[in-house]
Design a protein around this motif. Structure first.
Motif: not given
Length: 248
Positions: A228-239
């Motif tokens: 993803y482009d930003t860390h906020a997006q990675t947190r939203q994706h989760g696992s």
């Protein structure tokens, strides 16, 4: 003869670089947009075009009543507000944010879908706002599209999917550089265990076709890390677990 062969080889290499770069740029979908978390009555997001990384670009955002299909909000702001988090994550010069005020109080109770487009390319995500409930609800992760018979896709089974971005915490200084030498792009690049999914393979996850271009020390077995482009997006994706299809 040797000089002639060298000239032809040089010309051939130039054509390969020219056309190869063109195909890479086309496949990476340079226009990209994303909605962040709501801030009260404000819709927050960003949009940019990596081919003109320091230029503010217009975006188109609609708010639609999910039950009736009525468009209750239609906005065309310019994504030109500076955000430090965007700059730190390599999104141009950081001047790519936008904020839209939405008067939810004037609308009847119900579910409202927020969608966005930039240069005809739909945002990576949609948002759902639920009025009349105890709290706004976020859009659930989309289910994987079931490929049609004989569509050239084969299920690889369920994989745990996580997310990473260019920030130092995720990439340890590698940024958008990948182990294959390709430049990482959102909705395109994934990190895999090459023993399970060979590098260069194309797979479909949640209706999006990705290319295996990277690997990571923590990516083992049936585990895929989505860029993803930003860390906020990675947190939203989760696992979470998703079915993965090999594009053959």
């Amino acid at each position: 003869m040797l000089k002639t062969n060298t000239i032809f080889a040089t010309i051939g290499l130039a054509f390969c670089l020219l056309f190869g770069g063109a195909f890479t740029a086309y496949g990476s979908q340079p226009a990209n947009g994303f909605f962040d978390a709501f801030e009260g009555n404000t819709i927050v997001g960003w949009g940019w075009d990596s081919s003109t990384p320091n230029t503010a670009v217009p975006v188109h955002v609609t708010v639609t009543n999910k039950d009736s299909g009525e468009v209750v909000g239609d906005f065309k702001p310019t994504a030109g507000t500076f955000r430090q988090d965007l700059k730190e994550n390599g999104i141009g010069n950081g001047n790519h944010g936008f904020r839209i005020s939405m008067d939810w109080d004037s609308l009847p109770d119900g579910s409202y879908v927020i969608q966005g487009w930039i240069e005809g390319q739909e945002f990576e995500n949609t948002k759902t706002y639920v009025k009349g409930e105890t709290a706004p609800a976020e859009e659930a992760a989309p289910a994987a599209e079931e490929p049609q018979q004989n569509s050239g896709m084969r299920s690889l089974g369920l994989f745990r999917t996580t997310a990473y971005c260019p920030c130092y915490k995720c990439s340890e200084g590698w940024g958008r550089h990948t182990s294959s030498g390709a430049t990482a792009h959102a909705r395109h690049t994934i990190a895999v265990d090459p023993r399970v999914i060979p590098m260069g393979s194309k797979v479909m996850i949640g209706g999006v076709i990705y290319t295996a271009e990277d690997r990571g020390g923590g990516v083992k077995g049936n585990h895929i890390d989505i860029f993803y482009d930003t860390h906020a997006q990675t947190r939203q994706h989760g696992s979470f677990m998703q079915e993965v299809f090999l594009v053959q």
